[in-house]
Each structure stands twice: as structure tokens, then as C-alpha cells.
Design a protein around this motif. Structure first.
Motif, PDB file in Angstrom:
ATOM      1  N   GLN A 121      19.667  36.741  80.745  1.00  0.00           N
ATOM      2  CA  GLN A 121      19.918  36.785  79.304  1.00  0.00           C
ATOM      3  C   GLN A 121      20.851  37.938  78.950  1.00  0.00           C
ATOM      4  O   GLN A 121      21.773  37.791  78.154  1.00  0.00           O
ATOM      5  N   SER A 122      20.632  39.091  79.560  1.00  0.00           N
ATOM      6  CA  SER A 122      21.496  40.234  79.275  1.00  0.00           C
ATOM      7  C   SER A 122      22.915  39.967  79.761  1.00  0.00           C
ATOM      8  O   SER A 122      23.880  40.366  79.119  1.00  0.00           O
ATOM      9  N   PHE A 123      23.080  39.270  80.885  1.00  0.00           N
ATOM     10  CA  PHE A 123      24.413  38.934  81.386  1.00  0.00           C
ATOM     11  C   PHE A 123      25.136  38.009  80.411  1.00  0.00           C
ATOM     12  O   PHE A 123      26.330  38.147  80.182  1.00  0.00           O
ATOM     13  N   GLN A 124      24.408  37.045  79.857  1.00  0.00           N
ATOM     14  CA  GLN A 124      25.016  36.128  78.894  1.00  0.00           C
ATOM     15  C   GLN A 124      25.476  36.872  77.653  1.00  0.00           C
ATOM     16  O   GLN A 124      26.534  36.579  77.106  1.00  0.00           O
ATOM     17  N   ASP A 125      24.692  37.844  77.230  1.00  0.00           N
ATOM     18  CA  ASP A 125      25.048  38.626  76.045  1.00  0.00           C
ATOM     19  C   ASP A 125      26.291  39.472  76.287  1.00  0.00           C
ATOM     20  O   ASP A 125      27.094  39.670  75.383  1.00  0.00           O
ATOM     21  N   ILE A 126      26.450  39.978  77.507  1.00  0.00           N
ATOM     22  CA  ILE A 126      27.539  40.896  77.819  1.00  0.00           C
ATOM     23  C   ILE A 126      28.777  40.167  78.326  1.00  0.00           C
ATOM     24  O   ILE A 126      29.895  40.463  77.942  1.00  0.00           O
ATOM     25  N   GLY A 127      28.585  39.220  79.237  1.00  0.00           N
ATOM     26  CA  GLY A 127      29.696  38.503  79.855  1.00  0.00           C
ATOM     27  C   GLY A 127      30.315  39.324  80.970  1.00  0.00           C
ATOM     28  O   GLY A 127      29.933  40.461  81.237  1.00  0.00           O
ATOM     29  N   GLY A 128      31.296  38.739  81.644  1.00  0.00           N
ATOM     30  CA  GLY A 128      32.014  39.454  82.692  1.00  0.00           C
ATOM     31  C   GLY A 128      31.299  39.523  84.022  1.00  0.00           C
ATOM     32  O   GLY A 128      31.693  40.290  84.898  1.00  0.00           O
ATOM     33  N   ILE A 129      30.259  38.699  84.192  1.00  0.00           N
ATOM     34  CA  ILE A 129      29.546  38.688  85.468  1.00  0.00           C
ATOM     35  C   ILE A 129      29.205  37.248  85.825  1.00  0.00           C
ATOM     36  O   ILE A 129      28.756  36.472  84.989  1.00  0.00           O
ATOM     37  N   HIS A 130      29.476  36.902  87.068  1.00  0.00           N
ATOM     38  CA  HIS A 130      29.187  35.563  87.576  1.00  0.00           C
ATOM     39  C   HIS A 130      28.128  35.699  88.667  1.00  0.00           C
ATOM     40  O   HIS A 130      28.326  36.442  89.628  1.00  0.00           O
ATOM     41  N   VAL A 131      27.019  34.992  88.506  1.00  0.00           N
ATOM     42  CA  VAL A 131      25.967  35.018  89.512  1.00  0.00           C
ATOM     43  C   VAL A 131      26.242  33.881  90.505  1.00  0.00           C
ATOM     44  O   VAL A 131      26.069  32.708  90.190  1.00  0.00           O
ATOM     45  N   ALA A 132      26.708  34.252  91.695  1.00  0.00           N
ATOM     46  CA  ALA A 132      27.051  33.272  92.722  1.00  0.00           C
ATOM     47  C   ALA A 132      25.818  32.774  93.460  1.00  0.00           C
ATOM     48  O   ALA A 132      25.772  31.625  93.892  1.00  0.00           O
ATOM     49  N   LYS A 133      24.826  33.635  93.622  1.00  0.00           N
ATOM     50  CA  LYS A 133      23.579  33.285  94.318  1.00  0.00           C
ATOM     51  C   LYS A 133      22.411  33.939  93.602  1.00  0.00           C
ATOM     52  O   LYS A 133      22.526  35.051  93.100  1.00  0.00           O
ATOM     53  N   ASP A 134      21.283  33.236  93.609  1.00  0.00           N
ATOM     54  CA  ASP A 134      20.057  33.738  93.001  1.00  0.00           C
ATOM     55  C   ASP A 134      18.924  33.413  93.972  1.00  0.00           C
ATOM     56  O   ASP A 134      18.597  32.253  94.167  1.00  0.00           O
ATOM     57  N   LEU A 135      18.392  34.444  94.618  1.00  0.00           N
ATOM     58  CA  LEU A 135      17.332  34.245  95.607  1.00  0.00           C
ATOM     59  C   LEU A 135      15.999  34.751  95.067  1.00  0.00           C
ATOM     60  O   LEU A 135      15.927  35.866  94.548  1.00  0.00           O
ATOM     61  N   ASP A 136      14.957  33.964  95.252  1.00  0.00           N
ATOM     62  CA  ASP A 136      13.627  34.389  94.817  1.00  0.00           C
ATOM     63  C   ASP A 136      12.806  34.928  95.992  1.00  0.00           C
ATOM     64  O   ASP A 136      11.590  34.930  95.972  1.00  0.00           O
ATOM     65  N   PHE A 137      13.518  35.377  97.037  1.00  0.00           N
ATOM     66  CA  PHE A 137      12.888  35.956  98.216  1.00  0.00           C
ATOM     67  C   PHE A 137      13.831  37.009  98.803  1.00  0.00           C
ATOM     68  O   PHE A 137      15.015  37.043  98.455  1.00  0.00           O
TER      69      PHE A 137
END
Length: 127
Positions: free
Chosen positions: A20-36
Motif C-alpha cells: 500500500q505504501s509503494f502504491q502511494d509513493i510510486g517509483g518501485i516495481h515488485v518483481a518477486k514476492d516471497l512468503d518464505f
């Protein structure tokens, strides 16, 4: 400049707050999201394949997260690490600094503190 990032964190609720904070700020792309916390070989493969510049590392499991940070520091020079957690004690902060971590975020992830952290990360990534 858009930063390519990876999030490593077993706490989905905390990750959602970070997104949510990334969406508010912008300028960052999450290429991978690991839950481990990945093993060394997998971690390095993911960092390289996605050309990640910054890893947002949840430190819910301190020893596992420290190992991930050590691998990044040793084998992925130039990749910045930002740790985040609901809370952390001074002993853990010292351990994190010893493995090279310079940035720490704690919720709530406000536009100001996340933006300042990203600015410092961009400066380091540009070097």
C-alpha cells in the motif's frame, strides 16, 4: 528511476501494508514476492533473473532473515536490503548492522519515512 525490488516476508498482512505504501509513493516495481526465506541458491537465482536492486526483508524469523541478508551482502554486491518488522529489539538491530543492513522500516509505513528510505536506496543503487 523505478527501483526493481523483491519482498521476502512470511507475514502477508505486513507485506500488504508495505504494498500500500509503494502504491502511494510510486517509483518501485515488485518483481518477486516471497512468503518464505529462500535457500542461498534459489535466492541468488531470483535476484539475478529479476535484476533486483533492493530486497525488502521481513525479519519475523530473525536467524533465517539474517542468513538471507548475509547471502545478499556477500554474493549480490550492490543489492540494497531494507528490513521491516512490527518491532525489533536492540540486539537484533546490532546483528542487522553487523551484516551490513543500513535501512529499517516499521509500520505504519508513512509516505515520509518510506519515501526517505527509497531516496537513500536509490542513491546507493546509483553508485
Amino acid at each position: 528511476m523505478t527501483l526493481k525490488s523483491m519482498i521476502v516476508c512470511p507475514d502477508g498482512q505486513l507485506v500488504n501494508q508495505l504494498y500500500q505504501s509503494f502504491q502511494d509513493i510510486g517509483g518501485i516495481h515488485v518483481a518477486k514476492d516471497l512468503d518464505f526465506y529462500p535457500e542461498e541458491g534459489e535466492l541468488l537465482r531470483l535476484l539475478r533473473s529479476a535484476s533486483v536492486q533492493v530486497v525488502f526483508l521481513g525479519i519475523q524469523e530473525v536467524e533465517r532473515s539474517l542468513e538471507v541478508a548475509r547471502v545478499i551482502e556477500k554474493d549480490a554486491p550492490g543489492v540494497q536490503v531494507v528490513v521491516f518488522s512490527e518491532s525489533v529489539d536492540n540486539k537484533v538491530l546490532v546483528q542487522l548492522m553487523r551484516v551490513g543492513i543500513r535501512e529499517f522500516l516499521a509500520p505504519p509505513f508513512h509516505h515520509g519515512n518510506v519515501g526517505e528510505t527509497l531516496l537513500r536506496v536509490r542513491e546507493q543503487a546509483a553508485k
